[in-house]
Enzyme design. Structure first.
Site, mmCIF file in Angstrom:
data_model
loop_
_atom_site.group_PDB
_atom_site.id
_atom_site.type_symbol
_atom_site.label_atom_id
_atom_site.label_comp_id
_atom_site.label_asym_id
_atom_site.label_seq_id
_atom_site.Cartn_x
_atom_site.Cartn_y
_atom_site.Cartn_z
ATOM 1 N N LYS A 114 0.821 -1.214 0.000
ATOM 2 C CA LYS A 114 0.000 0.000 0.000
ATOM 3 C C LYS A 114 0.853 1.260 0.000
ATOM 4 O O LYS A 114 0.594 2.182 -0.761
ATOM 5 C CB LYS A 114 -0.968 0.017 1.205
ATOM 6 C CG LYS A 114 -2.149 -0.923 0.995
ATOM 7 C CD LYS A 114 -3.209 -0.779 2.068
ATOM 8 C CE LYS A 114 -4.382 -1.728 1.781
ATOM 9 N NZ LYS A 114 -5.324 -1.794 2.903
ATOM 10 N N LYS A 197 -8.954 -11.104 -6.949
ATOM 11 C CA LYS A 197 -9.941 -11.287 -5.884
ATOM 12 C C LYS A 197 -11.046 -10.243 -6.020
ATOM 13 O O LYS A 197 -10.764 -9.073 -6.251
ATOM 14 C CB LYS A 197 -9.219 -11.134 -4.540
ATOM 15 C CG LYS A 197 -10.065 -11.439 -3.324
ATOM 16 C CD LYS A 197 -9.292 -11.114 -2.036
ATOM 17 C CE LYS A 197 -9.545 -9.694 -1.577
ATOM 18 N NZ LYS A 197 -10.251 -9.514 -0.316
ATOM 19 N N LYS A 200 -14.637 -5.112 -2.418
ATOM 20 C CA LYS A 200 -15.546 -3.965 -2.338
ATOM 21 C C LYS A 200 -14.804 -2.666 -2.605
ATOM 22 O O LYS A 200 -15.419 -1.635 -2.805
ATOM 23 C CB LYS A 200 -16.312 -3.930 -1.013
ATOM 24 C CG LYS A 200 -15.485 -3.868 0.256
ATOM 25 C CD LYS A 200 -16.398 -3.814 1.480
ATOM 26 C CE LYS A 200 -15.898 -4.698 2.610
ATOM 27 N NZ LYS A 200 -14.591 -4.297 3.178
HETATM 28 P P1 ADP Z 1 -12.817 -6.296 0.504
HETATM 29 O O1 ADP Z 1 -11.641 -6.725 -0.305
HETATM 30 O O2 ADP Z 1 -14.119 -6.607 -0.134
HETATM 31 O O3 ADP Z 1 -12.707 -4.858 0.976
HETATM 32 P P2 ADP Z 1 -12.005 -7.132 3.129
HETATM 33 O O4 ADP Z 1 -10.562 -7.174 2.784
HETATM 34 O O5 ADP Z 1 -12.531 -5.998 3.955
HETATM 35 O O6 ADP Z 1 -12.845 -7.219 1.791
HETATM 36 O O7 ADP Z 1 -12.390 -8.509 3.810
HETATM 37 C C1 ADP Z 1 -13.526 -8.694 4.608
HETATM 38 C C2 ADP Z 1 -13.762 -10.188 4.764
HETATM 39 O O8 ADP Z 1 -14.294 -10.709 3.543
HETATM 40 C C3 ADP Z 1 -12.532 -11.006 5.056
HETATM 41 O O9 ADP Z 1 -12.904 -12.055 5.936
HETATM 42 C C4 ADP Z 1 -12.132 -11.555 3.718
HETATM 43 O O10 ADP Z 1 -11.417 -12.761 3.816
HETATM 44 C C5 ADP Z 1 -13.464 -11.757 3.050
HETATM 45 N N1 ADP Z 1 -13.357 -11.563 1.614
HETATM 46 C C6 ADP Z 1 -13.144 -10.387 0.980
HETATM 47 N N2 ADP Z 1 -13.109 -10.547 -0.344
HETATM 48 C C7 ADP Z 1 -13.290 -11.862 -0.563
HETATM 49 C C8 ADP Z 1 -13.343 -12.659 -1.737
HETATM 50 N N3 ADP Z 1 -13.211 -12.141 -2.933
HETATM 51 N N4 ADP Z 1 -13.560 -13.987 -1.606
HETATM 52 C C9 ADP Z 1 -13.703 -14.527 -0.383
HETATM 53 N N5 ADP Z 1 -13.647 -13.842 0.755
HETATM 54 C C10 ADP Z 1 -13.445 -12.522 0.683
HETATM 55 NA NA NA Z 2 -10.604 -3.779 1.412
#
Ligand code: ADP
Ligand code: NA
Length: 330
Positions: A114, A197, A200
């Site tokens: 980052k 991946k 959000k």
């Molecule tokens: P994002 O990338 O959507 O902002 P976060 O990093 O805040 O998500 O992760 C929140 C939770 O959701 C964590 O437990 C993470 O492992 C799970 N998670 C996020 N994206 C995925 C994905 N694409 N597939 C499976 N689990 C995910």
């Molecule tokens: Na995130």
């Protein structure tokens, strides 16, 4: 017998959660509530490490909490609260930062990635100490088990190191938590870029399925998902990442085996398969979306539930913090 304790959380970094958060986290959390004394936090202090509009952050925090509940996290059974409502998180983070090496924190790959992307001037110190706050989140509750994605493994290792270091320096204070790393079959990829991946915080949301979107919109995104030219519904992450990702979503939401879905669509095209998947996704999301929107219609009641849960969390967290202060000579 008392149940082992579990902690997990998510950042309120968008108006809606995406299907990866649902399959990779919320569905599992929902199931884990039976066997664990579970703490599920909306980690708004962590979200401050990104630029935020204050009113929007507050709204996203409520929306994230509403989606936890709508997905089946029960605030009467688990402790579901907003991180900043429990001041012990920030306080323990400070204490732990004083036993964390500068080099040790600098070795965190998420920080390195980052800060390299943002440049030094746009990198705040909160981003650097983020893993220490995460350690505090977990250790405050004497957590036994932390379900996390693969990308958080290094942060959990640091949490364990800090717990052991504190215990050996000041006396037994913290439970050393064990990570439960998410299964590969719970990892969801972007529909337009199926080797990345789903997130959000993705730059484009063309390949993101939002929990709170109109069902028709999600169906359309599924019909447009990237596949391949083979035309066979077959799981192969390497050669067919797009189709494999759709199969994983289908299997996770329907509770069926991937092989049985492959059989059902043998000799049929991707159009049929996508239509079938769209139905599965819409029927799963529709009630969750409706429950979340209903909860958000009455923010006073939602806030009341969150305040009550924060009170429960604080009574556990403050006990740990008070031991820590005592042992450190504060
Ligand atoms: P994002 O990338 O959507 O902002 P976060 O990093 O805040 O998500 O992760 C929140 C939770 O959701 C964590 O437990 C993470 O492992 C799970 N998670 C996020 N994206 C995925 C994905 N694409 N597939 C499976 N689990 C995910
Ligand atoms: Na995130």
């Amino acid at each position: 017998m008392t149940k082992p304790r579990l902690y997990s959380g998510m950042q309120p970094s968008a108006d809606s959660l995406q299907i990866g958060n649902y399959i990779g986290a919320l569905m599992q959390w929902r199931d884990l509530q039976d066997s664990y004394d579970a703490y599920f936090s909306v980690v708004d202090l962590h979200a401050l490490t990104q630029p935020n509009d204050p009113a929007e952050l507050r709204a996203k925090t409520r929306r994230t909490a509403a989606q936890y509940i709508a997905a089946g996290i029960e605030p009467s059974r688990s402790t579901l609260y907003v991180q900043s409502h429990v001041s012990a998180h920030s306080e323990l983070a400070w204490a732990l930062s004083t036993i964390t090496g500068f080099g040790e924190a600098g070795r965190m790959t998420q920080f390195k990635d980052k800060s390299a992307r943002y440049g030094a001037d746009a990198t705040n110190v909160g981003l650097f100490t983020y893993p220490v706050l995460m350690a505090a989140d977990i250790l405050l509750y004497q957590t036994d088990v932390v379900p996390v994605g693969d990308d958080q493994k290094q942060h959990i290792e640091l949490t364990r190191d800090l717990a052991e270091r504190f215990n050996s320096r000041y006396g037994q204070t913290f439970t050393v938590p064990t990570p439960v790393i998410q299964r590969d079959t719970a990892r969801i990829y972007d529909l337009q870029n199926p080797t990345a991946k789903m997130s959000k915080s993705a730059e484009s949301d063309a390949g993101v399925l939002w929990l709170l979107d109109e069902p028709a919109k999600s169906a359309k995104k599924i019909m447009r998902a990237v596949t391949d030219s083979e035309g066979v519904v077959r799981f192969d992450r390497e050669a067919k990442p797009g189709v494999s990702n759709l199969l994983v979503i289908y299997a996770a939401l329907s509770g069926r085996q991937i092989a049985s879905i492959e059989d059902e669509y043998a000799g049929r095209g991707y159009g049929d398969f996508k239509k079938g998947l769209a139905e599965v996704v819409v029927s799963e999301f529709e009630p969750v979306r409706e429950r979340a929107l209903a909860l958000l219609d009455d923010t006073a009641e939602l806030d009341r539930v969150l305040a009550e849960n924060a009170g429960r969390a604080a009574s556990v967290a403050n006990r740990t913090l008070s031991d820590v202060y005592d042992r450190m000579g504060l």
